[in-house]
Design a protein around this motif. Structure first.
Motif, mmCIF file in Angstrom:
data_model
loop_
_atom_site.group_PDB
_atom_site.id
_atom_site.type_symbol
_atom_site.label_atom_id
_atom_site.label_comp_id
_atom_site.label_asym_id
_atom_site.label_seq_id
_atom_site.Cartn_x
_atom_site.Cartn_y
_atom_site.Cartn_z
ATOM 1 N N ASP A 1 -8.702 -2.115 -6.787
ATOM 2 C CA ASP A 1 -8.366 -1.172 -7.856
ATOM 3 C C ASP A 1 -7.591 -1.889 -8.974
ATOM 4 O OD1 ASP A 1 -7.923 1.138 -9.273
ATOM 5 O OD2 ASP A 1 -6.804 2.179 -7.705
ATOM 6 N N ASP B 1 -0.182 -5.730 3.473
ATOM 7 C CA ASP B 1 0.263 -4.531 4.182
ATOM 8 C C ASP B 1 -0.601 -4.382 5.433
ATOM 9 O OD1 ASP B 1 1.591 -2.131 4.826
ATOM 10 O OD2 ASP B 1 1.683 -1.528 2.717
ATOM 11 N N SER C 1 0.806 -1.226 0.000
ATOM 12 C CA SER C 1 0.000 0.000 0.000
ATOM 13 C C SER C 1 0.838 1.275 0.000
ATOM 14 C CB SER C 1 -0.916 0.015 1.232
ATOM 15 O OG SER C 1 -1.769 -1.096 1.215
ATOM 16 N N LEU D 1 -4.782 -7.945 4.952
ATOM 17 C CA LEU D 1 -4.356 -7.206 6.141
ATOM 18 C C LEU D 1 -3.868 -8.230 7.168
ATOM 19 C CD1 LEU D 1 -7.421 -4.799 6.272
ATOM 20 C CD2 LEU D 1 -5.081 -4.157 5.643
ATOM 21 N N GLN E 1 2.629 0.422 -4.203
ATOM 22 C CA GLN E 1 1.520 0.540 -5.162
ATOM 23 C C GLN E 1 1.987 0.521 -6.621
ATOM 24 O OE1 GLN E 1 -2.006 2.819 -4.496
ATOM 25 N NE2 GLN E 1 -1.544 3.172 -2.347
ATOM 26 N N GLY F 1 -5.889 -8.926 -1.791
ATOM 27 C CA GLY F 1 -5.246 -8.037 -0.821
ATOM 28 C C GLY F 1 -5.505 -8.506 0.598
ATOM 29 N N GLY G 1 -8.321 -2.368 -0.727
ATOM 30 C CA GLY G 1 -8.656 -1.317 -1.688
ATOM 31 C C GLY G 1 -7.699 -1.272 -2.862
ATOM 32 N N VAL G 2 -6.399 -1.399 -2.563
ATOM 33 C CA VAL G 2 -5.395 -1.409 -3.637
ATOM 34 C C VAL G 2 -5.635 -2.615 -4.551
ATOM 35 C CG1 VAL G 2 -2.927 -1.566 -4.176
ATOM 36 C CG2 VAL G 2 -3.676 -0.197 -2.223
ATOM 37 N N VAL H 1 -2.307 -1.663 6.209
ATOM 38 C CA VAL H 1 -3.489 -0.843 5.903
ATOM 39 C C VAL H 1 -3.770 -0.864 4.397
ATOM 40 C CG1 VAL H 1 -3.277 0.801 7.825
ATOM 41 C CG2 VAL H 1 -2.059 1.254 5.683
ATOM 42 N N ASN H 2 -5.027 -0.665 4.038
ATOM 43 C CA ASN H 2 -5.461 -0.325 2.666
ATOM 44 C C ASN H 2 -5.298 -1.398 1.593
ATOM 45 O OD1 ASN H 2 -6.000 2.196 3.749
ATOM 46 N ND2 ASN H 2 -4.054 3.084 3.073
ATOM 47 N N THR H 3 -4.789 -2.578 1.919
ATOM 48 C CA THR H 3 -4.517 -3.544 0.842
ATOM 49 C C THR H 3 -5.766 -4.026 0.109
ATOM 50 O OG1 THR H 3 -3.702 -4.751 2.781
ATOM 51 C CG2 THR H 3 -2.301 -4.734 0.868
#
Length: 331
Positions: free
Chosen positions: A44, A34, A10, A58, A15, A56, A40-41, A36-38
């Motif tokens: 995408d 990761d 992330s 966490l 990214q 992804g 979402g990445v 955080v945020n994996t």
């Protein structure tokens, strides 16, 4: 089927690196990990019309790491934090060293046969940390552990092309050896292929720019970050070469920071440099680092002076990594 993992997916390097791997036809499955945020990445990237499937993860009390790493063929690690205002290099080292140690413990447990490519700084110390953790777990294969120094090579190609007028910098082959920070980075322009002529009045500035190119980016970003995009490109370039060699493509050579005593031809270089970990051109193959190529003995007088400084600095960096595993700092 090839499963690639990006640990630290992330972040600023993670990214764009994940994007490049998603676009790579050699990758069938891409797992992102990761703190955080994996998800979402991953969501995408999963909309991009290339074959690789993307997931992804966490931490989820260790379950996320287990799911991400299990079955991996290659793990690329850009995880860590950049240095923030008021933070000493020592503070940074302790945090990033701890992050890398934890990830390598996960690799030892869940995918011990994977190729491991470490981008997390300081590479001069984080790769020895990884080696010690893998040794402790009884799964250390020196041929599969790499410190990614490709950004130094990419910079050397680019900066030399700017002087010689070469329109395609990647057509140049310039060995950049030693380590991956400041004066431990030693470009061997005398061994460039095809041969290049560096004017004497430009040599020192060129060496300095290759060694401290990262500072140039930090300054230009004005406190908003460091070399993330160029590092992602370099990390992908090396990962792609490892995957191509693993699939049987011959004649692939790229400098990398490896444990020399565990690689064919490495003992001679280790004795010459006084360092077990050192970046030299590596011939890659199905088993990983198949041969270390001795370019050290062919260095010219100017380069030998640079190397003497690198040897000494590296010894301290390597020992710091080893000590971190055997005598962890008390919080």
């Amino acid at each position: 089927m090839v499963k690639a993992v990006v640990a630290g997916a992330s972040g600023g390097i993670g990214q764009p690196l994940s994007l490049l791997l998603k676009a790579c036809p050699l990758v069938d499955e891409l797992a992102l990990y990761d703190v955080v945020n994996t998800p979402g990445v991953a969501a995408d990237l999963s909309h991009i019309s290339t074959p690789a499937t993307v997931t992804g993860y966490l931490p989820e009390n260790g379950e996320g790491l287990k799911k991400a790493f299990t079955g991996a063929d290659i793990v690329v690690i850009p995880a860590g934090i950049p240095r923030k205002p008021g933070m000493t290099r020592d503070d940074l080292f302790k945090i990033n060293a701890g992050i890398v140690k934890g990830l390598i413990e996960g690799i030892a447990q869940h995918c011990p046969k994977a190729f491991v490519l470490i981008i997390s700084n300081p590479v001069n110390s984080t790769v020895p940390i990884a080696a010690e953790v893998l040794k402790r777990a009884g799964v250390f294969d020196p041929k599969k552990l790499f410190g990614v120094t490709t950004l130094d090579v990419v910079r050397a190609e680019t900066f030399v092309a700017g002087i010689t007028g070469e329109r395609t910098p990647s057509k140049l082959t310039i060995p950049v050896i030693g380590g991956h920070s400041g004066q431990t980075i030693v470009p061997l322009f005398s061994q460039a292929q095809p041969a290049v002529n560096i004017p004497a009045d430009k040599y020192d500035a060129l060496v300095n720019r290759v060694q401290f190119g990262g500072d140039e980016v930090v300054k230009a970003k004005d406190g908003a970050g460091s070399a993330t995009l160029s590092m992602a490109y370099a990390g992908f370039r090396f990962a792609e070469k490892v995957l191509k060699a693993a699939s049987g493509e011959k004649g692939i050579v790229e400098p990398s920071y490896v444990y020399l005593p565990g690689v064919s031809g490495g003992d001679t270089i280790a004795k010459a440099t006084g360092n077990d970990f050192f970046s030299v051109p590596i011939e890659l193959g199905p088993s990983g680092a198949e041969k270390a190529i001795d370019v050290v003995s062919k260095a010219n007088e100017q380069e030998k002076k640079l190397l003497e400084v690198a040897y000494k600095d590296l010894q301290g960096n390597i020992q710091k990594g080893i000590d971190f595993v055997h005598n962890p700092p008390q919080n």
